[in-house]
Design a protein around this motif. Sequence first.
Motif, PDB file in Angstrom:
ATOM      1  N   SER A 100     -49.112  41.992 -72.784  1.00 13.60           N
ATOM      2  CA  SER A 100     -48.682  42.344 -71.433  1.00 13.60           C
ATOM      3  C   SER A 100     -48.391  43.829 -71.317  1.00 13.60           C
ATOM      4  O   SER A 100     -48.661  44.444 -70.276  1.00 13.60           O
ATOM      5  CB  SER A 100     -47.435  41.535 -71.054  1.00 13.60           C
ATOM      6  N   VAL A 142     -39.746  40.577 -68.704  1.00 12.93           N
ATOM      7  CA  VAL A 142     -40.981  40.551 -67.914  1.00 12.93           C
ATOM      8  C   VAL A 142     -41.095  41.804 -67.048  1.00 12.93           C
ATOM      9  O   VAL A 142     -42.148  42.446 -66.992  1.00 12.93           O
ATOM     10  CB  VAL A 142     -41.039  39.281 -67.045  1.00 12.93           C
ATOM     11  N   PHE A 190     -46.817  35.379 -66.879  1.00 16.07           N
ATOM     12  CA  PHE A 190     -46.304  35.682 -68.221  1.00 16.07           C
ATOM     13  C   PHE A 190     -45.851  34.410 -68.940  1.00 16.07           C
ATOM     14  O   PHE A 190     -46.243  34.151 -70.078  1.00 16.07           O
ATOM     15  CB  PHE A 190     -45.141  36.671 -68.114  1.00 16.07           C
ATOM     16  N   TYR A 208     -46.002  39.367 -75.335  1.00 17.56           N
ATOM     17  CA  TYR A 208     -45.293  40.581 -74.922  1.00 17.56           C
ATOM     18  C   TYR A 208     -46.134  41.826 -75.144  1.00 17.56           C
ATOM     19  O   TYR A 208     -46.262  42.673 -74.244  1.00 17.56           O
ATOM     20  CB  TYR A 208     -43.976  40.680 -75.686  1.00 17.56           C
ATOM     21  N   TYR A 256     -35.119  36.873 -70.214  1.00 13.34           N
ATOM     22  CA  TYR A 256     -36.512  36.652 -69.821  1.00 13.34           C
ATOM     23  C   TYR A 256     -36.907  37.502 -68.609  1.00 13.34           C
ATOM     24  O   TYR A 256     -37.929  38.202 -68.639  1.00 13.34           O
ATOM     25  CB  TYR A 256     -36.736  35.171 -69.513  1.00 13.34           C
TER      26      TYR A 256
END
Length: 265
Positions: free
Chosen positions: A32, A153, A214, A29, A149
């Motif tokens: 990203s 993302v 991801f 996480y 989720y």
Amino acid sequence: MDIFNYEFFRNALMAVVLLSIASAVIGTYIVSRRLVSISGGVTHACFGGLGLGYYLSINPVVMAAVFAIASSLGVQWMSARHRVREDSAIAVIWAIGMAIGTLFIFLTPGYVPELNSFLFGNILTVTRGDLWAFLIFTLVLIGFMAAMYRNIVICAFDPDFARVRRLPVTFVTTVMTVLVAVCIVLTIRLVGVMLLMSMLALPQMTAELFVKRFGSIMRLSIGISLACSLAGLLLATVVNVPCSALIVLTMAGAYLVSWAIRRII
């Protein structure tokens, strides 16, 4: 194989498994979101909580958790409400946390016996109570990731688009920020303040050499983190050196080997 007869080693083994999973998920996480540096800021801000906990004779882990959550939310609040650059906010939190920790450790009477374990890590001191905390946190983290989720993302890669779609950006970001802070506090017992950033970034860097989505990065990071952590722990029993350093060096070695393989392919 006799080492498995000792409870402290079995506790360390289970802690490595749980924290490898949790740190891989959290690391994916923050990588990203390009917030790897926040792990360093929050980690060093925890030092202030440790010092205050020792000074007040309160559980230093609890105080470190309070400082970690407060500093994480503080960085988010300053960057969102006052348009302060996140790297600048992280630098401020980093410096203040270290200063507070240094001050209160100096003021604490006598010698602080467990300070080195927080700075450099000592997985062999993990207790059953720590394992229950790790397990509960890991289950909460996986449950939240499974339930949110898609929103996580989208908010990680494009929060502006998420706001246009009226997704709960503030809620998702706040919860993930708190989970990052708690993960950092729990992982301190494994690799210490000094080496934590590597554990939250190296598996993801290795995974990104082979996959780009991801979910794929997260799953591969879990495998890499788990394999390297177990290898580092078992290797430490042979060469008799701190396992925290071997875990990070094993992860660095895995990245270099993977990078070489990708260059050849």
